[in-house]
Design a protein around this motif. Structure first.
Motif, PDB file in Angstrom:
ATOM      1  N   GLY A 116      46.389  44.878  25.399  1.00  0.00           N
ATOM      2  CA  GLY A 116      45.155  45.638  25.459  1.00  0.00           C
ATOM      3  C   GLY A 116      45.219  46.820  26.402  1.00  0.00           C
ATOM      4  O   GLY A 116      46.124  46.946  27.228  1.00  0.00           O
ATOM      5  N   GLY A 117      44.221  47.704  26.291  1.00  0.00           N
ATOM      6  CA  GLY A 117      44.134  48.878  27.152  1.00  0.00           C
ATOM      7  C   GLY A 117      43.395  48.573  28.437  1.00  0.00           C
ATOM      8  O   GLY A 117      42.607  47.639  28.510  1.00  0.00           O
ATOM      9  N   GLY A 118      43.646  49.405  29.447  1.00  0.00           N
ATOM     10  CA  GLY A 118      42.981  49.209  30.734  1.00  0.00           C
ATOM     11  C   GLY A 118      43.433  50.185  31.798  1.00  0.00           C
ATOM     12  O   GLY A 118      43.270  49.911  32.983  1.00  0.00           O
ATOM     13  N   GLY A 119      44.014  51.325  31.410  1.00  0.00           N
ATOM     14  CA  GLY A 119      44.472  52.286  32.409  1.00  0.00           C
ATOM     15  C   GLY A 119      45.546  51.681  33.286  1.00  0.00           C
ATOM     16  O   GLY A 119      46.457  50.979  32.818  1.00  0.00           O
ATOM     17  N   ALA A 120      45.438  51.931  34.584  1.00  0.00           N
ATOM     18  CA  ALA A 120      46.433  51.422  35.527  1.00  0.00           C
ATOM     19  C   ALA A 120      46.499  49.898  35.516  1.00  0.00           C
ATOM     20  O   ALA A 120      47.537  49.310  35.851  1.00  0.00           O
ATOM     21  N   ARG A 121      45.419  49.223  35.126  1.00  0.00           N
ATOM     22  CA  ARG A 121      45.417  47.763  35.028  1.00  0.00           C
ATOM     23  C   ARG A 121      46.439  47.279  34.001  1.00  0.00           C
ATOM     24  O   ARG A 121      46.924  46.148  34.071  1.00  0.00           O
ATOM     25  N   GLY A 122      46.768  48.149  33.045  1.00  0.00           N
ATOM     26  CA  GLY A 122      47.686  47.775  31.981  1.00  0.00           C
ATOM     27  C   GLY A 122      49.109  47.545  32.436  1.00  0.00           C
ATOM     28  O   GLY A 122      49.918  46.992  31.678  1.00  0.00           O
ATOM     29  N   ALA A 123      49.453  47.927  33.649  1.00  0.00           N
ATOM     30  CA  ALA A 123      50.802  47.624  34.150  1.00  0.00           C
ATOM     31  C   ALA A 123      51.004  46.130  34.314  1.00  0.00           C
ATOM     32  O   ALA A 123      52.147  45.664  34.454  1.00  0.00           O
ATOM     33  N   ALA A 124      49.916  45.348  34.284  1.00  0.00           N
ATOM     34  CA  ALA A 124      50.047  43.884  34.309  1.00  0.00           C
ATOM     35  C   ALA A 124      50.835  43.388  33.103  1.00  0.00           C
ATOM     36  O   ALA A 124      51.431  42.302  33.142  1.00  0.00           O
ATOM     37  N   HIS A 125      50.855  44.168  32.007  1.00  0.00           N
ATOM     38  CA  HIS A 125      51.632  43.790  30.825  1.00  0.00           C
ATOM     39  C   HIS A 125      53.116  43.636  31.179  1.00  0.00           C
ATOM     40  O   HIS A 125      53.817  42.826  30.566  1.00  0.00           O
ATOM     41  N   VAL A 126      53.577  44.427  32.131  1.00  0.00           N
ATOM     42  CA  VAL A 126      54.984  44.343  32.529  1.00  0.00           C
ATOM     43  C   VAL A 126      55.270  42.976  33.139  1.00  0.00           C
ATOM     44  O   VAL A 126      56.305  42.352  32.855  1.00  0.00           O
ATOM     45  N   GLY A 127      54.355  42.485  33.977  1.00  0.00           N
ATOM     46  CA  GLY A 127      54.518  41.147  34.545  1.00  0.00           C
ATOM     47  C   GLY A 127      54.507  40.076  33.477  1.00  0.00           C
ATOM     48  O   GLY A 127      55.258  39.085  33.553  1.00  0.00           O
ATOM     49  N   VAL A 128      53.657  40.246  32.459  1.00  0.00           N
ATOM     50  CA  VAL A 128      53.628  39.297  31.339  1.00  0.00           C
ATOM     51  C   VAL A 128      54.977  39.276  30.634  1.00  0.00           C
ATOM     52  O   VAL A 128      55.535  38.210  30.346  1.00  0.00           O
ATOM     53  N   LEU A 129      55.532  40.462  30.342  1.00  0.00           N
ATOM     54  CA  LEU A 129      56.816  40.544  29.649  1.00  0.00           C
ATOM     55  C   LEU A 129      57.943  39.940  30.489  1.00  0.00           C
ATOM     56  O   LEU A 129      58.844  39.274  29.954  1.00  0.00           O
ATOM     57  N   LYS A 130      57.901  40.171  31.792  1.00  0.00           N
ATOM     58  CA  LYS A 130      58.940  39.598  32.662  1.00  0.00           C
ATOM     59  C   LYS A 130      58.938  38.063  32.563  1.00  0.00           C
ATOM     60  O   LYS A 130      59.994  37.433  32.476  1.00  0.00           O
ATOM     61  N   GLU A 131      57.762  37.489  32.552  1.00  0.00           N
ATOM     62  CA  GLU A 131      57.682  36.033  32.519  1.00  0.00           C
ATOM     63  C   GLU A 131      58.008  35.485  31.134  1.00  0.00           C
ATOM     64  O   GLU A 131      58.615  34.425  31.003  1.00  0.00           O
ATOM     65  N   LEU A 132      57.616  36.204  30.085  1.00  0.00           N
ATOM     66  CA  LEU A 132      57.993  35.781  28.736  1.00  0.00           C
ATOM     67  C   LEU A 132      59.511  35.794  28.576  1.00  0.00           C
ATOM     68  O   LEU A 132      60.087  34.899  27.929  1.00  0.00           O
ATOM     69  N   GLU A 133      60.161  36.786  29.142  1.00  0.00           N
ATOM     70  CA  GLU A 133      61.627  36.830  29.083  1.00  0.00           C
ATOM     71  C   GLU A 133      62.227  35.674  29.862  1.00  0.00           C
ATOM     72  O   GLU A 133      63.211  35.051  29.433  1.00  0.00           O
ATOM     73  N   ARG A 134      61.647  35.351  31.022  1.00  0.00           N
ATOM     74  CA  ARG A 134      62.169  34.217  31.807  1.00  0.00           C
ATOM     75  C   ARG A 134      62.039  32.908  31.035  1.00  0.00           C
ATOM     76  O   ARG A 134      62.921  32.047  31.099  1.00  0.00           O
ATOM     77  N   LEU A 135      60.957  32.789  30.263  1.00  0.00           N
ATOM     78  CA  LEU A 135      60.735  31.571  29.476  1.00  0.00           C
ATOM     79  C   LEU A 135      61.475  31.602  28.141  1.00  0.00           C
ATOM     80  O   LEU A 135      61.366  30.653  27.358  1.00  0.00           O
ATOM     81  N   HIS A 136      62.229  32.656  27.889  1.00  0.00           N
ATOM     82  CA  HIS A 136      62.986  32.814  26.636  1.00  0.00           C
ATOM     83  C   HIS A 136      62.069  32.785  25.421  1.00  0.00           C
ATOM     84  O   HIS A 136      62.379  32.169  24.392  1.00  0.00           O
ATOM     85  N   ILE A 137      60.934  33.455  25.537  1.00  0.00           N
ATOM     86  CA  ILE A 137      59.992  33.527  24.418  1.00  0.00           C
ATOM     87  C   ILE A 137      60.195  34.857  23.706  1.00  0.00           C
ATOM     88  O   ILE A 137      59.988  35.922  24.296  1.00  0.00           O
TER      89      ILE A 137
END
Length: 745
Positions: free
Chosen positions: A46-67
């Motif tokens: 989703g959109g949210g301006g600077a708040r959208g950088a949280a997506h990077v943290g989501v992707l980092k954790e999804l990669e750690r979980l091998h999803i």
């Protein structure tokens, strides 16, 4: 008895191959079964301006979980993060980008001064208010956005350069969709093909902040208006399970609605939130909704944008139990990564270079500013630098580039879009100097530039200043070649100013000088850093006693002669420079044969050089002015006094036919504004100044120099530099200043 026969060699080979083929087919069926057994996973950002950088943290954790992620749909900042991830950029690389990008510089249109033409540098220095109006058919026009997106477009182009050859977004390593809003039709637009950079840019075009993006004939803005969390789009992409990440700003509580601003924000949030909740209702039982705990972290707070990455990661940890079932084994994960590897870099040479534009200039004007040529390697830094040089003409609201393939060859096409509020532009300036003791100088100024009058780039520039020093100045500037090097410029100037005359250390009179001139100049631009002119002028004026002994009489005078002038500006900032040189030297020859009352010459030079280290800057300056053959032409006296020009004295307190000033200025930026879009830079500094004026050149010596200094606070404001200063002179004189406008020279 069973009869056996020997199988012929060729038949045996055929049977063996058939068996091998069957084994391969069986293995493929097994792999297909594994793929079918694994659900296809779609990621909605989703959109949210600077708040959208949280997506990077989501992707980092999804990669750690091998999803694995099999499809991505994103809006606004979600489109940036999702689009880059879809091209093969890893989560760690995205985190590095978030932390290292100069967001303040990227989310602005202000070009680097080194890319500005010299005339545009003059505009910026003389009219510092960062606002421009257009005039067309008698109507005033505003830009369609505060930010046109020049630097943002080039950054996105660099980050997506490897995907420049891909038209269908299903052909990316991860299929991708960007969501935008058609500002005309008021409906959502799903961008699934075309120019990836342009699609991402359209998705994050906040109305009023960014100028709308035109894609396939449609005027597009931020997708958050109609689809901030595009779950419905993901459902059309053939996925089995959706992971949706919602980073919208929360609704204010009743006690937080304390101003018109917060209430307006609440209204917009309600509109966006209503559609988001409708999208969330479309999620199934197997789908996962992730909401990072970002509190009231502002959408515009790009200064601390990296702080949102960790909340994104933590939000995934809270859903880990639900997500674990989607994890791949270590071997399958490695296989998955190999299959979605980054797109290869295009190592081809440029087959062609062309410029497409909708302005009045001839194509050869653009060619003269291009350094890239057919046969050059594809290098974003070079391609972007050339785009910025054309943008430095300040005639176009956007100049970008894209790689295009024609007949199997790759070339670059530059696209220059003329300012929609042009072709005539108004700029504004304000200057104020107040010593809090009754001496105030205040001026309001406007510059009208009628640009692109012909294919060579002629322009007519007219300045009007009202206030203490009213001035009217008009110049027609005509380049003589497509590269704009040589030019001629007829001009006229009329104005008034105050001038103090003194005997010894005592001011004996203040004159009001009125003067008008017409002239014709011929000159040459020195690249983007300077200009040399020679010209002839003819004029007349008067000097009337404004304050002083009534016995003193005024005078009438006529002027005429020729002049030569060299100006140089290589500073990186016109307000608080950190590097570069500023220079101006003028030689005026007044001759009776050309209309002047007296035969005399004046020479004036003014130079400064700035050096910086860290947040500290030191500026060294030197000014010298002298009159040759005459010491009595009051109208040509050189004034000193005022902030940074012998700060302990009143503005223009002393004047004479000979003047000199040396100064050292130190200033340091206070605080860190990197990445903050709205914080105003503040500077603290001091100066040491030595100078004087003399009635005769023989009287000039170091013993008669006046020593002055100042301490000041400076603000790099919307209206230009603002100074609060205290000036000191060696004999105890003090002055306090409020100064707004162009930094004194």
């Amino acid at each position: 008895m069973i009869e056996t026969r020997k199988i012929p060699g060729r038949l045996a080979l055929a049977l063996a191959c058939s068996g091998l083929i069957l084994q391969i087919a069986d293995a493929a069926e097994d792999d297909s079964a594994i793929e079918e057994a694994r659900p296809r996973i779609g990621l909605v950002l989703g959109g949210g301006g600077a708040r959208g950088a949280a997506h990077v943290g989501v992707l980092k954790e999804l990669e750690r979980l091998h999803i694995p992620v099999d499809a991505i749909a994103g809006t606004s900042m979600g489109a940036i993060v999702g689009g880059l991830y879809a091209t093969g950029v890893t989560a760690d690389e995205l985190e590095h980008l978030v932390k290292t990008i100069d967001w303040t510089g990227t989310l602005s249109d202000k070009p680097d001064r080194k890319d500005l033409s010299f005339r545009r540098k003059q505009d910026e220095r003389e009219f510092p208010i960062n606002f421009e109006l257009g005039i067309r058919d008698g109507d005033l026009l505003l830009p369609k956005g505060v930010i046109q997106g020049q630097k943002l477009d080039l950054l996105l182009r660099e980050l997506t350069l490897s995907a420049s050859h891909i038209e269908n977004f299903d052909d990316l390593p991860i299929p991708f969709r960007a969501i935008a809003s058609d500002i005309v039709a008021g409906e959502a637009v799903v961008l699934d093909s075309g120019d990836l950079t342009q699609s991402i840019r359209a998705s994050m075009t906040v109305p009023g902040v960014f100028s709308p993006a035109r894609v396939n004939g449609r005027l597009l803005v931020d997708g958050g208006i109609v689809g901030n969390l595009p779950v419905d789009v993901m459902k059309t992409m053939g996925v089995d399970i959706i992971i949706a990440v919602d980073v919208e700003f929360p609704l204010y509580k009743s006690d937080e609605l304390e101003s018109v601003l917060t209430i307006s924000e609440q209204m917009l949030t309600i509109v966006i939130r209503k559609e988001t909740l409708r999208q969330i209702e479309k999620l199934g039982d197997e789908d996962v909704l992730i909401r990072p705990k970002l509190g009231v972290y502002a959408s515009s707070n790009f200064a601390d944008i990296a702080d949102t990455v960790e909340p994104g990661r933590q939000a995934v940890l809270e859903k880990e139990q639900s997500l674990r079932k989607l994890s791949l084994s270590a071997d399958d994960w490695e296989t998955h990564l190999a299959e979605r590897k980054r797109l290869p870099k295009d190592d081809a040479k440029l087959a062609f270079v062309r410029v497409v534009h909708d302005g009045q200039l001839a194509s050869r004007v653009f060619d003269s500013r291009l350094s890239v040529r057919a046969g050059d390697p594809i290098d974003h830094a070079v391609l972007a630098q050339n785009a910025n040089r054309m943008y430095g003409l300040r005639l176009y609201e956007h100049v970008g580039y894209r790689l295009v393939k024609e007949n199997g060859a790759t070339g670059v096409e530059y696209q220059a879009t003329a300012k929609s509020w042009g072709p005539n532009f108004l700029q504004f300036g304000i200057s104020l100097e107040d010593d809090f003791e009754g001496t105030t100088s205040f001026n309001l100024a406007a510059r009208l530039t009628k640009a692109g009058l012909n294919r060579l780039g002629a322009e007519w520039r007219t300045d009007l200043q009202l206030g203490t020093d009213p001035t009217l100045r008009s110049e027609f500037y005509q380049p003589l070649s497509f590269d704009s090097r040589w030019f001629f410029a007829p001009r006229l100037v009329a104005g008034q100013s105050n001038l103090n005359v003194f005997t010894g250390n005592d001011t004996v009179a203040r004159y009001r000088v009125s003067q008008g001139d017409v002239g014709f100049d011929i000159g040459r631009e020195l690249g983007t850093i300077g200009e040399f002119r020679i010209g002839a002028f003819r004029g007349a004026g008067s000097a009337r006693v404004k304050v002083g002994d009534p016995v003193l009489t005024g005078l009438e005078f006529e002027t005429g002669g020729i002049f030569a002038r060299l100006r140089v500006d290589s500073t990186d900032n016109s307000r608080f420079p950190r590097s570069g040189m500023l220079g101006d030297i003028v030689w005026n020859l007044s001759r009776p044969g050309l209309g002047a009352d007296y035969k005399f010459d004046t020479v004036e030079g003014d130079f400064s050089q700035t050096f910086s280290r860290g947040k500290s800057s030191v500026q060294l300056g030197l000014r010298y002015a002298t009159t040759l053959s005459s010491d009595n032409t009051v109208q040509d006296f050189f004034p000193l006094g005022g902030f940074l020009n012998l700060s302990g004295l009143e503005g223009g307190e002393i004047s004479g036919p000979h003047a000199a000033l040396a100064r050292v200025i130190y200033y340091r930026q206070v605080g860190d504004t990197t990445g903050d879009l709205f914080e105003t830079p503040i500077y603290l500094g001091m100066s040491a100044e030595a100078g004087n004026v003399w009635q005769t050149r023989s009287a000039i010596d170091f013993d008669s120099m006046r020593i002055n200094g100042s301490i000041f606070a400076g603000i790099d404001s919307y209206f230009g530099p603002v100074f609060f200063a205290a000036g000191f002179a060696e004999h105890g004189e003090t002055n306090f200043y409020l100064f707004i406008g162009t930094i004194p020279r």
